[in-house]
Design an enzyme around this catalytic site. Structure first.
Site, PDB file in Angstrom:
ATOM      1  N   ARG A 211      -2.115   3.457   6.496  1.00  0.00           N
ATOM      2  CA  ARG A 211      -2.345   2.099   7.031  1.00  0.00           C
ATOM      3  C   ARG A 211      -1.267   1.187   6.479  1.00  0.00           C
ATOM      4  NH1 ARG A 211      -7.203  -0.266   4.871  1.00  0.00           N
ATOM      5  NH2 ARG A 211      -5.788  -1.565   3.685  1.00  0.00           N
ATOM      6  N   GLU A 227       2.087  -3.830   2.176  1.00  0.00           N
ATOM      7  CA  GLU A 227       2.225  -2.509   1.556  1.00  0.00           C
ATOM      8  C   GLU A 227       1.877  -1.457   2.594  1.00  0.00           C
ATOM      9  OE1 GLU A 227      -0.632  -1.053  -1.195  1.00  0.00           O
ATOM     10  OE2 GLU A 227      -2.323  -1.936  -0.150  1.00  0.00           O
ATOM     11  N   ASN A 229      -0.369   2.125   2.765  1.00  0.00           N
ATOM     12  CA  ASN A 229      -1.346   2.911   2.014  1.00  0.00           C
ATOM     13  C   ASN A 229      -1.296   4.363   2.462  1.00  0.00           C
ATOM     14  OD1 ASN A 229      -3.035   0.597   0.683  1.00  0.00           O
ATOM     15  ND2 ASN A 229      -2.780  -0.009   2.813  1.00  0.00           N
ATOM     16  N   SER A 234      -9.078   3.040   3.862  1.00  0.00           N
ATOM     17  CA  SER A 234     -10.457   2.764   4.280  1.00  0.00           C
ATOM     18  C   SER A 234     -10.505   1.882   5.520  1.00  0.00           C
ATOM     19  CB  SER A 234     -11.223   2.104   3.136  1.00  0.00           C
ATOM     20  OG  SER A 234     -10.552   0.945   2.729  1.00  0.00           O
ATOM     21  N   LYS A 391       4.103   1.295  -4.793  1.00  0.00           N
ATOM     22  CA  LYS A 391       4.778   0.013  -4.529  1.00  0.00           C
ATOM     23  C   LYS A 391       6.227   0.053  -4.995  1.00  0.00           C
ATOM     24  CE  LYS A 391       0.454  -2.427  -4.275  1.00  0.00           C
ATOM     25  NZ  LYS A 391      -0.490  -1.289  -4.301  1.00  0.00           N
ATOM     26  N   LYS A 451       3.418  -7.082  -8.944  1.00  0.00           N
ATOM     27  CA  LYS A 451       2.496  -5.983  -8.605  1.00  0.00           C
ATOM     28  C   LYS A 451       2.709  -4.757  -9.490  1.00  0.00           C
ATOM     29  CE  LYS A 451       2.090  -6.851  -3.668  1.00  0.00           C
ATOM     30  NZ  LYS A 451       2.043  -6.145  -2.382  1.00  0.00           N
ATOM     31  N   GLU A 455      -3.725   0.795  -6.747  1.00  0.00           N
ATOM     32  CA  GLU A 455      -4.293   0.611  -5.415  1.00  0.00           C
ATOM     33  C   GLU A 455      -5.720   0.116  -5.547  1.00  0.00           C
ATOM     34  OE1 GLU A 455      -2.441   1.179  -2.723  1.00  0.00           O
ATOM     35  OE2 GLU A 455      -0.783   1.944  -3.904  1.00  0.00           O
ATOM     36  N   GLY A 456      -6.222  -0.458  -4.478  1.00  0.00           N
ATOM     37  CA  GLY A 456      -7.644  -0.788  -4.438  1.00  0.00           C
ATOM     38  C   GLY A 456      -7.970  -2.247  -4.697  1.00  0.00           C
ATOM     39  N   ARG A 534      -8.368  -7.895   8.102  1.00  0.00           N
ATOM     40  CA  ARG A 534      -9.206  -8.398   7.020  1.00  0.00           C
ATOM     41  C   ARG A 534      -8.868  -9.869   6.802  1.00  0.00           C
ATOM     42  NH1 ARG A 534      -7.484  -4.601   2.446  1.00  0.00           N
ATOM     43  NH2 ARG A 534      -5.544  -4.909   3.574  1.00  0.00           N
TER      44      ARG A 534
HETATM   45  P1  ADP Z   1      -3.646  -3.042  -3.238  1.00  0.00           P
HETATM   46  O1  ADP Z   1      -3.019  -1.694  -3.297  1.00  0.00           O
HETATM   47  O2  ADP Z   1      -4.382  -3.392  -4.463  1.00  0.00           O
HETATM   48  O3  ADP Z   1      -4.418  -3.246  -1.967  1.00  0.00           O
HETATM   49  P2  ADP Z   1      -1.770  -4.966  -2.129  1.00  0.00           P
HETATM   50  O4  ADP Z   1      -0.303  -4.917  -2.242  1.00  0.00           O
HETATM   51  O5  ADP Z   1      -2.312  -4.664  -0.780  1.00  0.00           O
HETATM   52  O6  ADP Z   1      -2.397  -4.041  -3.242  1.00  0.00           O
HETATM   53  O7  ADP Z   1      -2.252  -6.392  -2.585  1.00  0.00           O
HETATM   54  C1  ADP Z   1      -3.620  -6.777  -2.560  1.00  0.00           C
HETATM   55  C2  ADP Z   1      -3.775  -8.068  -1.781  1.00  0.00           C
HETATM   56  O8  ADP Z   1      -2.976  -9.094  -2.362  1.00  0.00           O
HETATM   57  C3  ADP Z   1      -3.321  -7.971  -0.343  1.00  0.00           C
HETATM   58  O9  ADP Z   1      -4.349  -7.475   0.475  1.00  0.00           O
HETATM   59  C4  ADP Z   1      -2.939  -9.398  -0.016  1.00  0.00           C
HETATM   60  O10 ADP Z   1      -4.074 -10.154   0.323  1.00  0.00           O
HETATM   61  C5  ADP Z   1      -2.408  -9.911  -1.353  1.00  0.00           C
HETATM   62  N1  ADP Z   1      -0.940  -9.744  -1.391  1.00  0.00           N
HETATM   63  C6  ADP Z   1      -0.262  -8.658  -1.771  1.00  0.00           C
HETATM   64  N2  ADP Z   1       1.073  -8.829  -1.647  1.00  0.00           N
HETATM   65  C7  ADP Z   1       1.241 -10.083  -1.188  1.00  0.00           C
HETATM   66  C8  ADP Z   1       2.394 -10.873  -0.869  1.00  0.00           C
HETATM   67  N3  ADP Z   1       3.630 -10.412  -1.016  1.00  0.00           N
HETATM   68  N4  ADP Z   1       2.179 -12.125  -0.421  1.00  0.00           N
HETATM   69  C9  ADP Z   1       0.937 -12.622  -0.277  1.00  0.00           C
HETATM   70  N5  ADP Z   1      -0.188 -11.926  -0.572  1.00  0.00           N
HETATM   71  C10 ADP Z   1      -0.042 -10.672  -1.020  1.00  0.00           C
HETATM   72 MG    MG Z   2      -3.683  -3.374  -0.100  1.00  0.00          MG
END
Ligand code: ADP
Ligand code: MG
Length: 558
Positions: A211, A227, A229, A234, A391, A451, A455-456, A534
């Site tokens: 995804r 990102e 996944n 899920s 990442k 970051k 994950e999660g 979401r």
């Molecule tokens: P995870 O693997 O924990 O899901 P993500 O990279 O998806 O990590 O980050 C979690 C959440 O943080 C994302 O669903 C988004 O809402 C927010 N987020 C992550 N990266 C960004 C970004 N570059 N700008 C704005 N919001 C972000």
């Molecule tokens: Mg995410």
């Protein structure tokens, strides 16, 4: 349908009686052949209607004007509606009685149709609550949505090529692994299993369920990737059901056919089940099962259970649910590379766990993961695929020339690149580009996200925390990547949790699923596989639904 089929049966019996008495000898074989095809059709087991179809059929029989048209089937996808028309629908929710009625309708529909999650009790399957959801879909630009859908195949090809390149993964992730034990453990597993992987590269089965998550960046109007996944992806199932829910609720709000057509098709649930089924079939062992690796006490188990139910209905493949600790006890690896769990041969090991350190209580769980890795089962994902979704890899691929290394097709590489946000590695703080990015983040932390390799949800650092971590500095920063903060448009949404509706300013994130099934070099399945939206409160940094931040939503194409 049953009435029609019963009529056919009665008709067949009549003809059978007549054929015994007819004097026309030449007609007999012809009629017998026609009858046998009718009977074969009659005796064929019918697959159950999709949950959405079942709902739509029943609803259209009752009141065709109330959402009778399946939003995902008949309507051509056209942006015939505008954001203003979407707002008109929202305006109706200003009436407290309409809001109360629609909320109750949504909650009941969700529970009736399995759009649910378990409660945090010792047996989450037994006590359910509707999944957190948006009451109406969120406006999303139709053209941008289609661009993201069109890039699904290129992203799958990119991840697939990266996961095949052990040397690249090791070189890219070693500096990170020096400060992150979990990544180091995965790299060690990659190295330990390099021999069997190389020996069986030509015949090994690969199954990917990916995804790619995006947000619109308001200052440029572009869609940027948050990102991608590659493990434990899920909400394919509950996300697909949310599209059905929204089709139903728009009908209840009096939306016309054009507005309901603004909900794009979403067959994410069946696409996942079909990819699992295709992998099990390609494995080619009668009665072999899918082993779904799960977390103990998982609350999002209905999303998982939908996949296993649909897999059974559509492909007749059984699923065993096991935690890593249970696998540690029960999974045996034979000399023939077969993985046997409780006597059953595993065709596919599908991980909905194993992406956080807490899933590995000790060495026994890591040993179980290694047995899976060494087996000939399709792994969704292998450790290489899991690492390809790190990442740090995302950041490295954003560097000039890196995508092009893995996607020699220029058009494909360009398709992927247009979604990349600004990303910086932090392993060499003396590097001028890194120093400039860190300086900019210290001056304006609101424009960046820090970051770690997790994950999660719930692990990223923002604002003051981000600045504090950067100020602390040190080589441990090498475990993080620094990312440009994406600034999505703010919408007005009604979010429903635990039966309570709350209107708020919100941000939305679009996820595009893709599936890839391959045996050696032969690609059996590769396609986009539905979507997910979401939505979260605008002031919330994180977006995970299972983690409690966001709600399930659908795009309303404008
Ligand atoms: P995870 O693997 O924990 O899901 P993500 O990279 O998806 O990590 O980050 C979690 C959440 O943080 C994302 O669903 C988004 O809402 C927010 N987020 C992550 N990266 C960004 C970004 N570059 N700008 C704005 N919001 C972000
Ligand atoms: Mg995410």
């Amino acid at each position: 349908i049953m009435e029609t089929r019963n009529c056919i049966l009665v008709w067949v019996i009549h003809v059978l009686i007549w054929i015994r008495t007819t004097p026309h000898d030449r007609l007999r074989p012809l009629i017998a052949r026609a009858l046998s095809s009718v009977l074969v059709d009659y005796l064929q087991p019918r697959s159950l209607p999709r949950p959405c179809e079942a709902v739509v059929t029943r609803q259209s029989q009752l009141r065709p004007e109330l959402g009778g048209e399946p939003p995902h089937q008949k309507m051509p996808l056209q942006a015939e509606v505008t954001a203003a028309e979407h707002m008109d629908l929202l305006q109706k929710l200003k009436d407290p009685q309409v809001l109360k009625d629609l909320t109750e309708d949504a909650v009941v529909w969700a529970t009736q149709h399995g759009l649910v999650m378990g409660l945090a009790t010792p047996t989450p399957a037994a006590a359910v609550v509707h999944a957190p959801l948006a009451l109406t879909p969120v406006p999303f630009p139709a053209g941008t949505f289609r661009e993201a859908e069109a890039a699904a195949g290129a992203f799958a090809a990119l991840v697939d090529a990266v996961a095949e390149d052990d040397a690249y993964l090791l070189a890219t992730l070693r500096p990170t692994a020096a400060h992150d034990d979990f990544v180091a453990r995965q790299l060690a597993l990659l190295e330990a299993t390099a021999g069997p992987r190389a020996a069986h590269r030509g015949s090994q089965g690969v199954l990917a369920h990916l995804r790619s998550d995006y947000m619109l960046h308001t200052p440029t109007g572009s869609l940027l990737q948050v990102e991608i996944n590659t493990i434990g992806v899920s909400f394919a199932c509950l996300g697909g059901l949310t599209a059905c829910l929204h089709g139903h609720l728009l009908g209840r709000l009096g939306a016309g056919a054009a507005e309901r057509a603004a909900l794009p098709p979403n067959d994410a649930l069946d696409q996942l089940a079909d990819a699992l089924g295709a992998a099990a079939q390609a494995y080619g062992v009668e009665g072999a099962v899918v082993v779904m690796v799960v977390q103990p006490g998982e609350r999002n188990l209905y999303d998982q259970q939908w996949a296993q139910t649909r897999l059974w209905e559509r492909h007749g493949v059984r699923t065993l649910r096991r935690t890593l600790s249970e696998l540690a006890r029960d999974a045996e690896l034979g000399a023939d590379r077969r993985l046997r769990v409780g006597g059953a041969v595993a065709a596919v090991v599908y991980f909905r766990a194993g992406y956080v350190p807490e899933d590995y209580a000790g060495e026994a769980e890591w040993a179980a993961r290694e047995r899976v890795e060494r087996s000939d089962a399709f792994k969704c994902p292998s450790v290489a695929y899991q690492l390809a979704g790190a990442k740090k890899v995302q950041q490295d691929l954003a560097r000039p020339g890196q995508v092009e290394r893995f996607l020699p097709d220029e058009a494909q590489a360009a398709l992927v690149r247009r979604f990349f946000a600004g990303l910086w590695g932090l392993e060499d703080l003396a590097d001028p580009d890194t120093a400039a990015a860190v300086g900019a983040a210290l001056r304006d932390p609101g424009a960046f996200v820090l970051k770690p390799q997790r994950e999660g949800g719930g692990h990223n650092l923002y604002g003051a925390e981000l600045r504090a971590r950067l100020e602390r500095g040190g080589p441990g920063l090498g475990a993080y990547v620094l990312m440009q903060r994406i600034l999505p448009p703010i919408n007005r949404s009604v979010m429903v949790r635990g039966g309570e509706a709350v209107e708020a300013d919100t941000l939305s994130e679009l996820g595009i699923f893709s599936v890839l099934v391959r045996r050696g070099g032969e690609v059996l399945v590769s396609r986009g596989a539905g979507h997910l939206v979401r939505t979260k409160a605008a002031e919330s940094d994180e977006g995970g639904v299972a983690a409690g931040y966001g709600v399930l939503d659908s795009p309303f194409l404008v």
